[in-house]
Design a protein around this motif. Structure first.
Motif, PDB file in Angstrom:
ATOM      1  N   UNK A   1       8.674  84.721  36.889  1.00 33.23           N
ATOM      2  CA  UNK A   1       7.753  85.693  37.491  1.00 33.23           C
ATOM      3  C   UNK A   1       7.983  85.806  38.995  1.00 33.23           C
ATOM      4  N   UNK A   2       8.030  84.675  39.691  1.00 29.08           N
ATOM      5  CA  UNK A   2       8.179  84.726  41.143  1.00 29.08           C
ATOM      6  C   UNK A   2       9.587  85.177  41.545  1.00 29.08           C
ATOM      7  N   UNK A   3      10.597  84.713  40.809  1.00 26.88           N
ATOM      8  CA  UNK A   3      11.974  85.076  41.167  1.00 26.88           C
ATOM      9  C   UNK A   3      12.212  86.574  40.931  1.00 26.88           C
ATOM     10  N   UNK A   4      11.906  87.049  39.723  1.00 23.82           N
ATOM     11  CA  UNK A   4      12.162  88.458  39.405  1.00 23.82           C
ATOM     12  C   UNK A   4      11.212  89.375  40.180  1.00 23.82           C
ATOM     13  N   UNK A   5       9.940  88.964  40.300  1.00 22.89           N
ATOM     14  CA  UNK A   5       8.989  89.785  41.033  1.00 22.89           C
ATOM     15  C   UNK A   5       9.350  89.901  42.504  1.00 22.89           C
ATOM     16  N   UNK A   6       9.771  88.787  43.104  1.00 18.71           N
ATOM     17  CA  UNK A   6      10.169  88.825  44.509  1.00 18.71           C
ATOM     18  C   UNK A   6      11.390  89.695  44.728  1.00 18.71           C
ATOM     19  N   UNK A   7      12.369  89.580  43.828  1.00 21.68           N
ATOM     20  CA  UNK A   7      13.575  90.410  43.962  1.00 21.68           C
ATOM     21  C   UNK A   7      13.260  91.889  43.715  1.00 21.68           C
ATOM     22  N   UNK A   8      12.347  92.168  42.775  1.00 21.87           N
ATOM     23  CA  UNK A   8      11.967  93.565  42.516  1.00 21.87           C
ATOM     24  C   UNK A   8      11.328  94.180  43.759  1.00 21.87           C
ATOM     25  N   UNK A   9      10.457  93.412  44.436  1.00 22.60           N
ATOM     26  CA  UNK A   9       9.844  93.918  45.667  1.00 22.60           C
ATOM     27  C   UNK A   9      10.891  94.053  46.778  1.00 22.60           C
ATOM     28  N   UNK A  10      11.848  93.102  46.795  1.00 23.57           N
ATOM     29  CA  UNK A  10      12.889  93.129  47.848  1.00 23.57           C
ATOM     30  C   UNK A  10      13.793  94.354  47.707  1.00 23.57           C
TER      31      UNK A  10
ATOM     32  N   UNK B   1      15.004  95.294  36.957  1.00 22.38           N
ATOM     33  CA  UNK B   1      16.037  96.175  36.383  1.00 22.38           C
ATOM     34  C   UNK B   1      15.871  97.601  36.909  1.00 22.38           C
ATOM     35  N   UNK B   2      14.620  98.077  36.936  1.00 26.98           N
ATOM     36  CA  UNK B   2      14.354  99.439  37.419  1.00 26.98           C
ATOM     37  C   UNK B   2      14.692  99.581  38.895  1.00 26.98           C
ATOM     38  N   UNK B   3      14.462  98.512  39.667  1.00 28.73           N
ATOM     39  CA  UNK B   3      14.743  98.580  41.100  1.00 28.73           C
ATOM     40  C   UNK B   3      16.242  98.642  41.376  1.00 28.73           C
ATOM     41  N   UNK B   4      17.033  97.959  40.555  1.00 28.30           N
ATOM     42  CA  UNK B   4      18.477  97.878  40.799  1.00 28.30           C
ATOM     43  C   UNK B   4      19.250  99.025  40.147  1.00 28.30           C
ATOM     44  N   UNK B   5      18.729  99.563  39.037  1.00 27.05           N
ATOM     45  CA  UNK B   5      19.468 100.595  38.300  1.00 27.05           C
ATOM     46  C   UNK B   5      19.451 101.920  39.065  1.00 27.05           C
TER      47      UNK B   5
END
Length: 244
Positions: free
Chosen positions: A230-239, A155-159
């Protein structure tokens, strides 16, 4: 000391400079559980002999972690970008993965402390049994916390701003808390709602905590759901991580 731990220690100091965030992230859940415990009806055994205050304990634990991740961490991290803190860190050798890992480490440790307070409060004030399958309980809590904080960082990465991070976090928070069973217990949900609940990180986490608290191992379905988030959201946050 490795860079990860040094950065996590620094992030912890910055975190405690935000009293409102600290209150809702760490103190709100123990206070809420204490208030619930003062309601006489919740301390009385139900038809199956289980007291409602015992059922609410894992729900309040999960709600506290989600409040930290979706309201506290996401807003705090997005505010770093607005204030230029991340832009200054960009000039250092710190990589985005180390930055995100430090945030996760700080948040999981502080959430574990808040959860310990809730467990002790339940035991000492309301005679709620401590988890009977402690290793499995710790595993379930760790997976729940990591999955929820990964969502908060996404959320923080996209907002685009701290305000929008708070708004998006709230939109995600309330459905998750509903499917965790805060208003409608999971045992009272119909098959469709229960299936949806099983596939949410909070629903899976609450059931895993309830299973381990009663002495059983969590179901593989619920562990797999939390790992998947964890893997889906964590990977997208890093992406989608942005320094500015």
């Amino acid at each position: 000391m490795p860079a990860l731990f040094r950065l996590a220690a620094t992030e912890t100091k910055l975190f405690f400079r935000e009293p409102i965030v600290v209150f809702f992230a760490l103190a709100f859940s123990p206070i809420l559980f204490g208030v619930l415990g003062l309601i006489p009806a919740l301390r009385e055994p139900g038809a199956d002999g289980v007291r409602m205050i015992s059922r609410y304990l894992p729900i309040v634990v999960a709600m506290g972690v989600s409040l930290f991740s979706l309201s506290g961490l996401s807003q705090l991290f997005a505010s770093y970008r607005e204030k230029g803190v991340l832009r200054r860190l960009r000039l250092t050798p710190v990589k985005p993965t180390v930055m995100l890992s430090a945030q996760l480490l700080m948040a999981v440790v502080l959430s574990a402390v808040s959860t310990l307070v809730i467990l002790l409060l339940g035991r000492l004030a309301f005679d709620v049994d401590l988890p009977r399958q402690l290793p499995a309980y710790v595993l379930s809590f760790a997976l729940l916390a990591l999955a929820l904080f990964a969502i908060g960082l996404l959320v923080a990465a996209l907002a685009p701003s701290a305000k929008s991070a708070s708004a998006v976090g709230s939109l995600v928070f309330f459905p998750l808390v509903f499917f965790a069973g805060l208003w409608v217990p999971r045992a009272s949900m119909n098959r469709v709602l229960l299936t949806i609940s099983d596939l949410t990180p909070l629903g899976a986490g609450v059931q895993a905590l309830q299973d381990t608290a009663s002495g059983n191992w969590p179901q593989l379905l619920h562990l797999g759901v939390m790992l998947g988030w964890l893997f889906a959201a964590g990977g997208l946050a890093a992406r989608y991580f942005r320094w500015e």
